[in-house]
Each structure stands twice: as C-alpha cells, then as structure tokens.
Enzyme design. Structure first.
Site, PDB file in Angstrom:
ATOM      1  N   LYS B  66     -55.389 -21.853 -24.412  1.00 30.39           N
ATOM      2  CA  LYS B  66     -56.766 -21.871 -24.969  1.00 30.39           C
ATOM      3  C   LYS B  66     -57.952 -22.062 -23.901  1.00 30.39           C
ATOM      4  O   LYS B  66     -57.810 -22.972 -23.183  1.00 30.39           O
ATOM      5  CB  LYS B  66     -57.074 -22.696 -26.245  1.00 30.39           C
ATOM      6  CG  LYS B  66     -58.312 -22.360 -26.980  1.00 30.39           C
ATOM      7  CD  LYS B  66     -58.388 -23.277 -28.204  1.00 30.39           C
ATOM      8  CE  LYS B  66     -59.662 -22.932 -29.105  1.00 30.39           C
ATOM      9  NZ  LYS B  66     -59.643 -23.921 -30.055  1.00 30.39           N
ATOM     10  N   SER B 141     -59.968 -21.195 -34.528  1.00 27.62           N
ATOM     11  CA  SER B 141     -60.432 -20.538 -33.294  1.00 27.62           C
ATOM     12  C   SER B 141     -59.665 -20.132 -32.259  1.00 27.62           C
ATOM     13  O   SER B 141     -59.731 -19.379 -31.447  1.00 27.62           O
ATOM     14  CB  SER B 141     -61.462 -21.402 -32.793  1.00 27.62           C
ATOM     15  OG  SER B 141     -61.070 -22.699 -32.144  1.00 27.62           O
ATOM     16  N   SER B 165     -58.322 -25.344 -36.171  1.00 20.96           N
ATOM     17  CA  SER B 165     -58.295 -24.251 -35.214  1.00 20.96           C
ATOM     18  C   SER B 165     -56.934 -24.114 -34.415  1.00 20.96           C
ATOM     19  O   SER B 165     -56.752 -22.963 -33.844  1.00 20.96           O
ATOM     20  CB  SER B 165     -59.286 -24.785 -34.050  1.00 20.96           C
ATOM     21  OG  SER B 165     -60.623 -24.120 -34.373  1.00 20.96           O
TER      22      SER B 165
END
Lengths: 93, 461
Positions: B66, B141, B165
């Site tokens: 990420k 996310s 997330s």
C-alpha cells in the site's frame, strides 16, 4: 454548522477552502454530525474513557542520530529544489 | 496461487524464481491499465527473488505494498497530491521484516488519500476497479493491493487497517484480509492516519498465507512505542466455541449478505463446531464513536503536512506569509474527504466540544471493549459478516460521506477494541464474493487462525 463556523475551523486547521467548499462542507458533514448525536443516548456517567490499551507498555529506544547513505540522499534531494546538499524551502521568518 | 503453493513449486523446481515474478509482471502489464491497482511497479523484483534463500518462510512471496508504507528510495504518496513527489528515506519495519524473511516487492498499491475511504475513489491518482466487475469499487482504503491479489498480479499484499481498510476491500475482492491485534505489528514507516487504531496487515489468497506473513512481520519494535511480543502463536486446545452476535444482522445489512452469511454460519454448525448466539449491546454506537475519534486523530496526524518539501509549493507563485503558504498548500494538496475529516476532527477537539464529542466517544469505546471482553468469557471466536453490502458501483456513494462510512460498520469494532480480525470469502451472491469476519480476543491470533482455517475448509466444500 454555519458558514462562519466552517471558516473558523478551516482557519484553525490551516486549510484554505474555496467558496464552494465553504458551502458544501456543512451539508456533507451534516449527516455525519446527526449520526454521531446518537452517542448522547448512552449513559457514560460511570465509564472511564479508553485512550489506550492497558496491556501495552511504552517502548523506548536510545536517542541516537543515524546517517543516511549517499544514494538515498541523492533521491531525496531530487524531490525539491536543492542548494549545496540542502533542501531549499520558503523562508519562514 | 497461494504463497504456500508457489513455495512448493519452487522447491520442486517446477518453476524458476524469476518466472514467478515475470508472470506477475505480464499480468500487471495486461491488466493494470484497466484496474489501476498499482501506482508504481518495481522492475528489480525479478533480480531480488533470485537472491533469496529458499529456506526462508516468505520465499516466493511477491508483495504489493500500500502506498502509505515506506520503501527506501521509492515514491510514497499515500494517494495524495501533497506527497506526490515524496521519496521514502528509509524502509518501514514491516518492509525490513518481509525482506529478511525472503519476500520481495513488485509495486505500490493504490489507495484512498491518507487511507481515508472505502472505495479508493478518494485517490488523487484515480480509482482502482474491482477485477470481478470493473464498474464496481474494490473497496478501500487499501483497494489497490486487494485488487492486485484478487487478479493474480501478486500473491500477497501489505496494507493498513484503521477501520477496516484491509478487511473490507479483501471481502469485496474475494481474498483474505487480516488486521492483527493493535500492538502486534510495528507501524514504523507507515504514514499515520488515526494512531490509536492503525494496524498493518496482509492480503493473501488463503488463511494459512495470512498466518505465514503475520508470523514474519509481528513482534516488538523499538521504533513503534505500542508494539509488544506477547502474541500467542500456538493454540492450546482442539475445539472452539464460536459466538454469532445478533447485532451484526440487523439494520443496514443487505439481504444478499445476510442470507449468505447465515448460510455460512449454519454450515459451520453442521460441520460440528459449537455455535452460540451472543450479544454485543453497544454495537450500534461503534461507528459514531469511531467517526469522532478517527477524525480527531486524523486532524492531529495530518497537521504535519505543509506542502513545502515535496514539490507542490513550487508549482505556484510563492505566498507572501508563512500562514498563507500553509493554508494554500493544504487547501490545494488535500482532497475533499481529507479536508472534511480534518475539519470534523478540529471541531471535535475544539474548546467547548472536546468533552461532548471526543471524551464521550472514548467512553463509548470502553463500553465496546467491555462488550467484547464479556463475550470472550463465553466464546473463543466471534463470527460476523465482513461488510453490509456487496461491492457497490463506482460513483454510487462518493457524494454521500455517511453512506460511504457505513461500509465499515462491521469492521470498526475490532479497531476500537484493538482486536485481531480476519475476513475471508464465505459464499457468493450475484457472482460477487461475500465475506465473513472472524474476531478473537487481544493477542489470541492462534485461536483466530485456527478458527478461520477451519471455516475456510468448510466454506470451500
């Protein structure tokens, strides 16, 4: 939230909002603000807040400086304007 | 292909290590334009994997990371314009650990700006798409990493989970997403969002892989003050009692998800696992409490970004005063959702509102944790739906912040109480995966993996 309030909060948070945002943000936050009012239904008179978990202990380390290698320094300098091995930013005072 | 399967093929010499990486590269080349899972790709991954010792536990594991996790010398944007040109000066602890354990990195995954969102639509670099149906969101996310693992562009991912997330996008993409106990994995080198909730966790194709990655990345770190090494890794019993909380099947859950998860629960029961109904009475207050605490911590964490170092400021005429420079850079550098949450957090922390919002929410958090503590007196693990709905369409919720935030209604509780929680596919509806979530008590990762592996086996048949 009124417009003036949003403007004040934006000032405190150091964020410039456009006129459109000043108009939009209260509307967008309204449903969330309504939603969080729900919490007032719960009696928390005798409840302690949970800021952190009691089973964790603070981890500390020695406060020693470290040197960054040449290659990384070069890549970092490429992110902004540089002057004699330093990053150049706007003057503050 | 799972990490475990890749390792077996590598050890039997059925495939060469560089081929593992090159097959992922060709998949990325073919698909990333459409899916937008990766913000950057690392060409040196094929060389890296050849250098690894095949005895290492993460040998053959190829990770997407990420874009809020620092890899030395690589760009790290957190999905934000304000960090568009930021190059990480060091490796996050989790990156160091994966590397030491034999894993390699293939690229950085797209994400909602500063990990704020449930769809990746808040990324400055455009939304990612769900590989199952590109008109739909992959969740967020950490949507980029979830989509990349689901679409075979890598065999593992590393994300951050503040309110779901990792788990919510995993559920939307049909893979496994795991959030460890708060304190189990170091966040050093991970761009902070809400520090009392943030945890780092893996995306994988199976529960066993999640466990392998977790064993490699967990442990005390002198650079993250809340880490500890008290995680339990060996389960001391053979059977477990599972609780299903009634509050997770009420208002807000769609019929499709409800039906699929209820069937999954009954399959678990039929397989001989002891299942009982339980109650977590304060569940409906979890998301509102989360909203307040999260926004407050966001407003504090994001105060550090002044937009002066990483390029943004140089695109515009210099401001006259330092104050103007701050407000201009932050006004331009942050996206809509980030600005909204900073304003909400500033409001909740301001004089006159602090007790009514912030302290109140932290008290509710206590009650949520107490609910779980009592439940774990009766059961070993808790089984719930992962998300209230199937993956929604791109654009469907972006204009309604509350509707978007409600996507996390079943996942935020684990962050509030600091519990380990894992989501895994438990069925299908309308050709979309439905995710279930398994939670255990703090540091009982052993029970969590034991239960999740058992359920995974049942649901796969």
């Amino acid at each position: 939230m009124r417009k003036e309030e949003i403007k004040k909060l934006a000032f405190l948070a150091r964020i410039k909002l456009t006129e459109k945002e000043v108009a939009d943000v209260p509307r967008e936050l309204e449903s969330i603000l309504d939603y969080i009012q729900k919490l007032s239904n719960v009696d928390t008179e005798k409840t302690e807040p949970l800021f952190h978990f009691p089973d964790l202990k603070n981890v500390v380390r020695e406060d020693k400086s470290q040197t960054t290698d040449k290659e990384t320094r070069k890549k970092m300098m490429a992110m902004g304007k540089d002057k004699d091995d330093y990053l150049k930013v706007e003057s503050i005072l | 292909m799972t990490i475990k399967e890749t390792q077996e093929k590598l050890r039997k010499r059925e495939i060469a290590p560089e081929d593992v990486v090159s097959s992922f590269f060709s998949r990325i080349q073919e698909r990333n334009k459409e899916i937008n899972a990766f913000l950057s790709v690392f060409q040196d991954a094929a060389d890296e994997i050849k250098k690894k010792d095949e005895k290492l536990p993460l040998y053959g594991a190829v990770f997407s990371v990420k874009d809020n996790i620092l890899i030395k010398g690589e760009r790290c944007t957190a999905g934000s314009k304000i960090l568009e040109h930021y190059i990480a000066p060091f490796d996050a602890t989790v990156i160091e650990k994966i590397r030491e354990n034999g894993g390699v990195f293939i690229g950085k995954g797209n994400m909602d700006e500063f990990a704020m969102g449930s769809s990746t639509e808040n990324s400055f670099f455009g939304p990612s798409r769900n590989p199952i149906d590109i008109k739909r969101v992959p969740g967020g996310s950490s949507g980029g990493c979830a989509a990349a693992v689901a679409d075979g562009m890598c065999n593992a991912g590393i994300g951050s989970d503040t309110g779901g997330s990792v788990r919510q996008p995993a559920a939307f993409c049909g893979v496994v997403g795991f959030k460890p106990t708060y304190g189990a994995v170091s966040r050093h080198g991970v761009i902070g969002m809400a520090s009392s909730f943030d945890q780092v966790g893996p995306f994988t194709s199976g529960v066993e892989d999640a466990e392998i990655v977790f064993n490699a990345i967990s442990g005390k770190d002198s650079r993250d003050s809340v880490t500890t090494s008290i995680v339990r890794k060996k389960i001391s019993r053979e059977s477990i009692k599972v609780g299903v909380p009634e509050e997770y099947f009420v208002k807000g859950i769609s019929n499709e998800v409800k039906e699929a998860v209820e069937k999954a629960v009954s399959d678990v029961e039929k397989a001989g696992v002891e299942v009982m109904k339980i109650n977590l009475p304060h569940t409906e207050y979890a998301l509102p409490a989360y909203e307040i605490i999260m926004a407050s911590e966001v407003s504090a964490n994001l105060a550090r970004y002044d937009g002066m170092r990483y390029g943004l400021e140089f695109e515009r005429p210099a401001a006259k005063t330092i104050h103007d420079a701050y407000i201009n850079n932050r006004g331009e550098g942050f996206g809509k959702e980030a600005k909204r949450r900073i304003i909400l957090g500033t409001y909740a922390l301001s004089a006159g509102y602090y007790d009514a919002y912030y302290i109140k929410a932290q008290k509710i958090r206590s009650l949520i944790a107490k609910d779980f503590k009592e439940a774990f007196g009766k059961v070993d693990a808790i089984l719930t739906p992962a998300t209230p709905t199937l993956p929604f369409k791109i654009g469907e919720k972006i204009k309604d912040p509350l509707a978007m935030h409600l996507s996390d209604i079943f996942t935020v509780t684990a962050n509030l109480a600091g519990l380990p929680a894992i989501t895994l596919p438990c069925g299908e509806k309308e050709n979309f995966p439905v995710g279930a979530q398994v939670l255990a008590d703090r540091f009982n990762e052993d029970i969590l993996f034991f239960a999740a592996k058992k359920f995974e086996k049942i649901w796969k048949h």
